[in-house]
Design a protein around this motif. Sequence first.
Motif, PDB file in Angstrom:
ATOM      1  N   SER A 165      49.726   0.129  14.337  1.00 43.84           N
ATOM      2  CA  SER A 165      50.011   0.520  12.959  1.00 43.84           C
ATOM      3  C   SER A 165      51.300   1.331  12.841  1.00 43.84           C
ATOM      4  O   SER A 165      51.495   2.052  11.867  1.00 43.84           O
ATOM      5  CB  SER A 165      48.834   1.325  12.379  1.00 43.84           C
ATOM      6  OG  SER A 165      48.870   1.331  10.980  1.00 43.84           O
ATOM      7  N   TYR A 511      51.056   4.213   3.791  1.00 44.19           N
ATOM      8  CA  TYR A 511      50.895   2.869   4.340  1.00 44.19           C
ATOM      9  C   TYR A 511      50.250   2.901   5.723  1.00 44.19           C
ATOM     10  O   TYR A 511      50.269   1.912   6.448  1.00 44.19           O
ATOM     11  CB  TYR A 511      52.240   2.152   4.353  1.00 44.19           C
ATOM     12  CG  TYR A 511      52.736   1.892   2.941  1.00 44.19           C
ATOM     13  CD1 TYR A 511      52.070   0.982   2.131  1.00 44.19           C
ATOM     14  CD2 TYR A 511      53.795   2.610   2.403  1.00 44.19           C
ATOM     15  CE1 TYR A 511      52.478   0.775   0.822  1.00 44.19           C
ATOM     16  CE2 TYR A 511      54.206   2.404   1.090  1.00 44.19           C
ATOM     17  CZ  TYR A 511      53.543   1.491   0.309  1.00 44.19           C
ATOM     18  OH  TYR A 511      53.930   1.288  -0.999  1.00 44.19           O
ATOM     19  N   GLN A 512      49.694   4.057   6.099  1.00 47.25           N
ATOM     20  CA  GLN A 512      48.880   4.255   7.294  1.00 47.25           C
ATOM     21  C   GLN A 512      49.669   4.048   8.583  1.00 47.25           C
ATOM     22  O   GLN A 512      49.128   3.571   9.585  1.00 47.25           O
ATOM     23  CB  GLN A 512      47.615   3.384   7.233  1.00 47.25           C
ATOM     24  CG  GLN A 512      46.818   3.639   5.954  1.00 47.25           C
ATOM     25  CD  GLN A 512      45.403   3.121   6.006  1.00 47.25           C
ATOM     26  OE1 GLN A 512      44.466   3.889   6.065  1.00 47.25           O
ATOM     27  NE2 GLN A 512      45.265   1.814   5.984  1.00 47.25           N
ATOM     28  N   ASN A 527      47.160  -3.069   5.723  1.00 42.72           N
ATOM     29  CA  ASN A 527      48.419  -2.350   5.602  1.00 42.72           C
ATOM     30  C   ASN A 527      49.468  -3.001   6.497  1.00 42.72           C
ATOM     31  O   ASN A 527      49.127  -3.663   7.493  1.00 42.72           O
ATOM     32  CB  ASN A 527      48.240  -0.876   5.974  1.00 42.72           C
ATOM     33  CG  ASN A 527      47.698  -0.660   7.373  1.00 42.72           C
ATOM     34  OD1 ASN A 527      46.582  -1.090   7.681  1.00 42.72           O
ATOM     35  ND2 ASN A 527      48.446  -0.001   8.218  1.00 42.72           N
ATOM     36  N   TYR A 549      53.070  -2.717   2.452  1.00 43.81           N
ATOM     37  CA  TYR A 549      51.949  -3.024   1.556  1.00 43.81           C
ATOM     38  C   TYR A 549      50.731  -2.238   1.997  1.00 43.81           C
ATOM     39  O   TYR A 549      50.606  -1.812   3.148  1.00 43.81           O
ATOM     40  CB  TYR A 549      51.647  -4.524   1.523  1.00 43.81           C
ATOM     41  CG  TYR A 549      51.145  -5.105   2.835  1.00 43.81           C
ATOM     42  CD1 TYR A 549      49.795  -5.061   3.183  1.00 43.81           C
ATOM     43  CD2 TYR A 549      52.025  -5.714   3.726  1.00 43.81           C
ATOM     44  CE1 TYR A 549      49.338  -5.584   4.382  1.00 43.81           C
ATOM     45  CE2 TYR A 549      51.585  -6.247   4.919  1.00 43.81           C
ATOM     46  CZ  TYR A 549      50.236  -6.180   5.253  1.00 43.81           C
ATOM     47  OH  TYR A 549      49.793  -6.700   6.442  1.00 43.81           O
ATOM     48  N   ARG A 550      49.833  -2.019   1.056  1.00 49.37           N
ATOM     49  CA  ARG A 550      48.561  -1.334   1.328  1.00 49.37           C
ATOM     50  C   ARG A 550      47.493  -1.944   0.431  1.00 49.37           C
ATOM     51  O   ARG A 550      47.675  -2.040  -0.789  1.00 49.37           O
ATOM     52  CB  ARG A 550      48.707   0.159   1.030  1.00 49.37           C
ATOM     53  CG  ARG A 550      47.391   0.957   1.011  1.00 49.37           C
ATOM     54  CD  ARG A 550      46.958   1.449   2.365  1.00 49.37           C
ATOM     55  NE  ARG A 550      45.663   2.147   2.297  1.00 49.37           N
ATOM     56  CZ  ARG A 550      45.510   3.454   2.055  1.00 49.37           C
ATOM     57  NH1 ARG A 550      46.580   4.209   1.832  1.00 49.37           N
ATOM     58  NH2 ARG A 550      44.308   3.996   2.036  1.00 49.37           N
TER      59      ARG A 550
END
Length: 741
Positions: A165, A511-512, A527, A549-550
């Motif tokens: 991530s 967005y993590q 995400n 994106y989330r």
Amino acid sequence: MRCASWLSRATATAVTVVLALLPSYAEATAGDPPGPADTFTAENKTPAGWDTYRRLDHLPDIPAGVRTLQFSSFDRTGGNTQDGFFGTYSCLRTTADGCVIAEQHGAGEIGTIWFTRDNGDVSHTGTLTIELDGKKVLQAPLQDVVDGRLGAPFTPPLVANADASSGGVLIEVPMPYRTSMRITTQHNPHFYHVTYRSFADADGIVAFDPRDPAQDVATLLTAAGTRDPKPTLPGARTTTRALNIPPGRTQTLATTTTPGLLTALEIRLPQASGTTAQEAGGSRRRTGALTTDVRGRITDDARTGAMASDHAHLSRTAASARRGAYATGLVPTHSDPTAAAVARTLLTGLRLRMSFDGQRTVDAPLGEFFGTGQDLAPVRALMFAADPPTQTFRAWWPMPYAALARVQLYNGSDIPVTAGSASVSEAPSPAHAQAVRTRAEGLFHALSHTGPTVPGTSWSFLSTRGRGKFVGVSHSMQGALDRTYLEGDERVYVDGARSPQIHGTGTEDFYQSGWYFNRGPYTLPFNGNPSHLTASSGCATGRDCTTAYRLQLHDAVAFTQSIDHTIEHGPMNDRQADYSSTAFWYGNSTPASYTSDIVRLGDPASERTHHYTSSTTAPLTMLDSAFEGDAHTPTRLRAPTRATRAPVTFTLAIDPGNNGVELRHTCDQQQGPQQTEISVQGHPLHDWYQPLVNTDRRWLDDTYQLPAALTRGRRMLTVTLTPAPNGPAWSAAAYEARSLT
């Protein structure tokens, strides 16, 4: 590289780790049968638990009695320097077990947990403990959890480490509970957020069972971006048309008058064949004993718990990230400038437009709608996808309507579209059509806006009135090469509350990810950072281009009156950037709540009218302070408050046709946690617990949800509050009844 060894390490160590975890849970649940796999909730709630994923056809459901909130390490002063680096605001309180980072009384569901520190290495945070309904359902080293070493259900992609991530770690396992939840870390975690849903009652809620591997959900998420994740509906059919759109013209891709829902959209666009080489992620520099991070802050290694990433480590990390990205096809290995320019022009110039029952609710750039933004990059999200090798874009949002749906593609570029095809799938469904007519389901929306950011003003993802829920965003950003525009925090205000229900710690954190996406581009089911460009790879000279994106599905943000979802650009809205964003949400323009009554303490007429009484009348104290939120222009209030240790009783008028009532409590949060017993009409409910503390911005709008079974049919409520004997006095300036209609 952690992600390369997930499976082998999970196989080798899962037994040891899980056996170390489960005795505490087994002791607490001795004699209890395993809960059912499906946890469909009562009529007013959308699916909870694993059913959130299993029943994505219910995504348009608009819930009642559901609120989405967040605990996070954000700077309580409204600034940027204390968002987590020194851990100043990371602990709600500290116990013998460690740092309590989230705590709630009542029914709810943990949705998303995210952490970062030390460039994404969270090993110094130590053990993560999650307690639901008084039982430990998870107790293991956080790094092991996000590495996938515990085994199902804590397996990728339901968990992800910083390699997967890009600088952040996450847990996306939905964990419902009936009476309480608490999350504790062994050591101060620095940056974190916990997003959770609060329910008005526990009807239909089955507590999370860590013994249920939910293998079908893991399989579904692993296939994200390759197929429709929703259950198949009978009678579905697909219409396919060849594309032929001159500049400035619109082509209708599908029109249907069969009541039901659109289930899938696929566009193949051979002219968008250009790809660009992606840049690596963020960086950090070391200067002696102090560390200067790319966020422009200086940190002390001793205080931050070994920020021990030296240049050699960073080089290895960057190389590892690049190898992983190339291996999975995330980073194109070639660039055709002419073809790439054509692709960018089409991705930003073509606009997807949809109308449902005569309302245009979708109007978004093609690339942004499918998560790839201004550059053709791979996307494998749960609800949409982009595949550069085949120039194919797909989306699977359920889009219900009562009578009429129309899908169009407008060519706002100067390039004629002369090849390709579009396929639109629909399914007849009287149930969905009826749900739209009765507003139990909302229409699907995806509305975009583009432009330069405004100094001192946050960028708006969604600002609207009515009833609905926010389920995601696709965001294209262009700013300075130092990427400090990514410092901006997101804030979500719901239903007129002056306190944000969600207050984040940074744009890449939302967005993590972390550290300006320091592992480079990636894509996950919920995400992603599909694209990062500079001038050498397609962005404007001297500029940095980032797409992210989330999706918020099990942590969708519901609203009954209004929502204002924004994100800063830079530490305090002080970095120029050019943004474009598309918010995905379901809803309609009719509000479903209103303030039916309010008692203002310190106002003799208001207290008398609402029969405000107490055995010991607490003295009035005038408070002149601000609510949390924007650093430069916070909402301020000067009003009297009462802080009481004695029981108080008051009445509030409500709508007899209500579908539940929310008690909004305006209070002073200088001291905490504050706790009081609450009874309504003589019925005892779970304690009203408010664990937050802010000594700088002391005002808080806090909400307690009353179930419809207790309030429906009544015109008046009698509320009695009995503050807990041990702890700060219960503070209040006003109590507002918000009737859900």
